[in-house]
Design a protein around this motif. Structure first.
Motif, mmCIF file in Angstrom:
data_model
loop_
_atom_site.group_PDB
_atom_site.id
_atom_site.type_symbol
_atom_site.label_atom_id
_atom_site.label_comp_id
_atom_site.label_asym_id
_atom_site.label_seq_id
_atom_site.Cartn_x
_atom_site.Cartn_y
_atom_site.Cartn_z
ATOM 1 N N UNK A 447 26.451 42.512 28.432
ATOM 2 C CA UNK A 447 26.731 43.591 27.491
ATOM 3 C C UNK A 447 27.791 44.551 28.025
ATOM 4 N N UNK A 448 27.951 44.590 29.342
ATOM 5 C CA UNK A 448 28.912 45.502 29.956
ATOM 6 C C UNK A 448 30.277 44.854 30.179
ATOM 7 N N UNK A 449 30.475 43.653 29.617
ATOM 8 C CA UNK A 449 31.779 43.015 29.735
ATOM 9 C C UNK A 449 31.700 41.507 29.820
ATOM 10 N N UNK A 450 31.637 40.802 28.697
ATOM 11 C CA UNK A 450 31.555 39.335 28.721
ATOM 12 C C UNK A 450 32.720 38.675 29.461
ATOM 13 N N UNK A 451 33.921 39.192 29.273
ATOM 14 C CA UNK A 451 35.083 38.587 29.936
ATOM 15 C C UNK A 451 35.034 38.813 31.443
ATOM 16 N N UNK A 452 34.493 39.957 31.859
ATOM 17 C CA UNK A 452 34.353 40.239 33.287
ATOM 18 C C UNK A 452 33.304 39.309 33.900
ATOM 19 N N UNK A 453 32.221 39.054 33.180
ATOM 20 C CA UNK A 453 31.187 38.144 33.680
ATOM 21 C C UNK A 453 31.758 36.737 33.860
ATOM 22 N N UNK A 454 32.586 36.298 32.929
ATOM 23 C CA UNK A 454 33.219 34.985 33.072
ATOM 24 C C UNK A 454 34.130 34.955 34.297
ATOM 25 N N UNK A 455 34.825 36.057 34.523
ATOM 26 C CA UNK A 455 35.681 36.167 35.703
ATOM 27 C C UNK A 455 34.848 36.068 36.978
ATOM 28 N N UNK A 456 33.690 36.715 36.971
ATOM 29 C CA UNK A 456 32.846 36.740 38.161
ATOM 30 C C UNK A 456 32.291 35.352 38.481
ATOM 31 N N UNK A 457 31.712 34.675 37.478
ATOM 32 C CA UNK A 457 31.040 33.402 37.753
ATOM 33 C C UNK A 457 32.019 32.273 38.013
ATOM 34 N N UNK A 458 33.267 32.396 37.544
ATOM 35 C CA UNK A 458 34.255 31.340 37.772
ATOM 36 C C UNK A 458 35.174 31.638 38.945
ATOM 37 N N UNK A 459 34.874 32.699 39.686
ATOM 38 C CA UNK A 459 35.701 33.045 40.820
ATOM 39 C C UNK A 459 37.120 33.432 40.445
ATOM 40 N N UNK A 460 37.266 33.995 39.243
ATOM 41 C CA UNK A 460 38.573 34.453 38.800
ATOM 42 C C UNK A 460 39.378 33.430 38.037
ATOM 43 N N UNK A 461 38.838 32.209 37.851
ATOM 44 C CA UNK A 461 39.582 31.170 37.133
ATOM 45 C C UNK A 461 39.607 31.433 35.634
ATOM 46 N N UNK A 462 38.605 32.107 35.116
ATOM 47 C CA UNK A 462 38.540 32.437 33.691
ATOM 48 C C UNK A 462 38.209 33.925 33.551
ATOM 49 N N UNK A 463 38.278 34.420 32.320
ATOM 50 C CA UNK A 463 37.897 35.796 32.050
ATOM 51 C C UNK A 463 38.923 36.813 32.519
ATOM 52 N N UNK A 464 38.459 38.043 32.666
ATOM 53 C CA UNK A 464 39.330 39.166 33.011
ATOM 54 C C UNK A 464 38.686 39.971 34.133
ATOM 55 N N UNK A 465 39.463 40.338 35.133
ATOM 56 C CA UNK A 465 38.957 41.146 36.246
ATOM 57 C C UNK A 465 38.719 42.575 35.784
ATOM 58 N N UNK A 466 37.761 43.293 36.395
ATOM 59 C CA UNK A 466 37.547 44.704 36.058
ATOM 60 C C UNK A 466 38.816 45.513 36.318
ATOM 61 N N UNK A 467 39.050 46.496 35.470
ATOM 62 C CA UNK A 467 40.251 47.322 35.620
ATOM 63 C C UNK A 467 40.048 48.480 36.582
ATOM 64 N N UNK A 468 38.786 48.769 36.922
ATOM 65 C CA UNK A 468 38.490 49.927 37.766
ATOM 66 C C UNK A 468 38.095 49.494 39.178
ATOM 67 N N UNK A 469 38.661 50.139 40.165
ATOM 68 C CA UNK A 469 38.378 49.831 41.561
ATOM 69 C C UNK A 469 36.902 50.006 41.891
ATOM 70 N N UNK A 470 36.273 50.977 41.253
ATOM 71 C CA UNK A 470 34.859 51.235 41.544
ATOM 72 C C UNK A 470 33.991 50.037 41.191
ATOM 73 N N UNK A 471 34.288 49.373 40.080
ATOM 74 C CA UNK A 471 33.492 48.204 39.705
ATOM 75 C C UNK A 471 33.764 47.045 40.652
ATOM 76 N N UNK A 472 35.010 46.881 41.077
ATOM 77 C CA UNK A 472 35.321 45.843 42.058
ATOM 78 C C UNK A 472 34.570 46.104 43.362
ATOM 79 N N UNK A 473 34.463 47.368 43.737
ATOM 80 C CA UNK A 473 33.722 47.727 44.940
ATOM 81 C C UNK A 473 32.246 47.379 44.784
#
Length: 556
Positions: A447-473
């Protein structure tokens, strides 16, 4: 266990880590059988790993809960009753993963055809798998049962609530499927547990779950004493009526508070992209902080929680090990209209229309936000959202409430169509066991970002990375916890929560209450019922109270 904090043997007789926490070995019980009498052995784990998990048609993307630092684990058979989960790096957190509501820990009884859980009845499912059965024969079965293809067929056949023939290991097996008006179950004759006197569990020969047309009907039946046990979807607003009718209905009322922070959470979609103007503000931390401080949580608590809830942020109860501290329950989560307006002015939303609502910075009219609020769920999400919409008028923000049926709402959410989604953040009190309500890590409910979740589970191969440094942290901290001891990972969880709360990734309202699945109505004829039970996702409430030991007094 009943406290929701200690691991106990269940299907596994015992377990141990070795090789520097790289190998997790479980021992099964000799003679353990599936409900149809077939042996339950290490082969059922190997079948799941080789023929389900590694089959790209069934599991297209390897799951993060079976990986450490991006490196996937594997399963190997040692002997008939011994199986090993092997990783390239230390993974002490894997015990928690197996004990939680994760892909790996969901278990065959709870995975709902999602093919998680690390084991499956090979002897039954092979007849629907093209590796073991001719494709033409499987296609014929699929056609006969009116399903699209072998993949859809396999999913149905691997869902115990829909397929009475599917062997299970739990106390009861399905007789009439869950998609009928009366879902009935009967005892599993090969269930492995016995009581201290040697009597085989479960005590109850059968269970019936009748379909209620809507929540009002469900609650009226509960008030009338028509249920032996009901806790899901019983309405906290009807608590006074439940108490008034206890004697007449011959039941008792139990309250089971949750330990998670918010029963009605505004889950911000950090990957929303349909409207760049709205997306820009949703990804602005001061904008989110202003929204949070524009909510009168005390008013919500009195109106919808009868005053029994705890107004605050999304942080869990201060008494759980992963809590960042009591002060984080109120950070950015107390009403302060003046500061909220000041923040909105400072970020550039200074222009207002004639009604006092703030204008879009692109000059195309009033700034309007939309929240998806599911109807007929655990608490009245649409009404709560409408109250927040009224409160936000004081900070010049228009909130449009879209009331949706659950299946439609979840589908649109997974399609990344939502700006904000209102839902409970249950399960987040043990963040590694059920992370999806704390961070966008799980595509099943991101619910907090379907495209970000896809980015996370695929190791960055799909989806979109978080735009905020805090979430990456926060993501980096989450990944690091896999190789830590429990004490270390709890401290890491506290740091994750500090980031989540300080950056208001989602907005909490009222929680640490019994409102979601914690108003328990129990017929007085039932025995072995605890006065209070933990209300936790990872404890599979009410499983932690051991329903296999429930019984009817005097024949019930």
């Amino acid at each position: 266990d009943y406290t929701g904090t200690e691991f106990r043997p269940a299907l596994a007789k015992s377990w141990e880590f070795s090789d520097g926490d790289r190998v997790f070995t479980i021992k099964l019980r000799e003679g353990h059988k599936w409900s149809d009498g077939a042996p339950f052995t290490a082969d059922d784990f190997v079948f799941w790993y080789e023929d389900i998990y590694q089959n790209k048609d069934l599991v297209p993307t390897p799951h993060s809960s079976f990986a450490i630092n991006g490196k996937q684990g594997r399963i190997e058979k040692v002997d008939e009753t011994t199986v090993q989960f092997i990783f390239d790096e230390p993974y002490p957190l894997f015990l928690t993963i197996l004990g939680g509501t994760t892909f790996m820990g969901s278990g065959h009884m709870t995975n709902r055809g999602l093919h998680g859980g690390s084991y499956a009845p090979a002897h039954y499912l092979k007849q629907f798998h093209p590796k073991y059965t001719a494709q033409a024969d499987i296609d014929a079965i699929a056609s006969e049962e009116d399903v699209e293809d072998w993949i859809a067929l396999f999913k149905i056949k691997n869902t115990w609530a829909f397929t009475p023939d599917l062997p299970v290991l739990g106390p009861w097996r399905t007789v009439s499927p869950a998609n009928t008006p009366n879902w009935t179950m009967e005892r599993n004759p090969f269930y492995y547990e016995v009581d201290p006197e040697g009597n085989q569990l479960p005590y109850l020969d059968g269970i019936q779950m009748t379909l209620a047309e809507n929540l009002e009907v469900l609650n009226l039946r509960a008030i009338a004493g028509e249920y032996d046990l009901q806790e899901r979807h019983t309405d906290i607003a009807k608590l006074p009526v439940f108490l008034e009718n206890m004697e007449q209905g011959d039941y008792s009322v139990h309250l089971d508070p949750g330990a998670y922070g918010s029963d009605a959470t505004l889950q911000i979609n950090h990957s929303y992209d349909a409207d760049p103007e709205v997306a820009k503000w949703l990804q602005n931390v001061d904008f989110r902080r202003a929204l949070s401080m524009g909510i009168d949580r005390d008013q919500l608590n009195e109106t919808f929680w009868l005053g029994v809830g705890s107004p605050g942020s999304v942080a869990p109860s201060p008494d759980v090990p992963q809590s960042p501290g009591e002060e984080w329950r109120t950070k950015w989560a107390t009403l302060d209209v003046e500061q909220a307006n000041q923040l909105l002015d400072e970020i550039g939303l200074t222009e207002k229309d004639g009604e006092g609502f703030r204008m879009r910075s692109d000059g195309s009219g009033r700034l309007r936000l939309e929240v998806f609020a599911i109807s007929g769920a655990f608490v009245p999400f649409p009404r709560i959202a409408q109250s927040i919409a009224q409160q936000w008028q004081d900070i010049g923000i228009q909130l449009d409430v879209s009331e949706l049926e659950r299946t439609l709402g979840m589908t649109r959410m997974r399609n990344n169509e939502h700006q904000i989604f209102m839902w409970a953040n249950d399960g987040s009190e043990l963040i590694y066991a059920f992370p999806r309500h704390a961070l966008p890590l799980d595509p099943a409910e991101a619910m907090m970002g379907p495209l970000i979740a896809n980015w996370f589970v695929t190791g960055g191969e799909e989806g979109v990375a978080p735009s905020e440094e805090a979430m990456l942290e926060a993501f980096d901290l989450y990944r690091s916890a896999g190789g830590q001891t429990k004490e270390e990972s709890d401290k890491t969880a506290q740091e994750i929560w500090k980031i989540i709360v300080d950056n208001v990734f989602s907005i909490g309202t009222v929680g640490v209450s019994p409102a979601v699945m914690g108003i328990r109505i129990v017929k007085n004829t039932m025995g072995n019922i605890p006065a209070r039970q933990v209300n936790m996702q990872h404890a599979r409430t009410p499983q932690s109270s051991h329903p296999a030991t429930f019984f009817f007094r005097n024949g019930g």
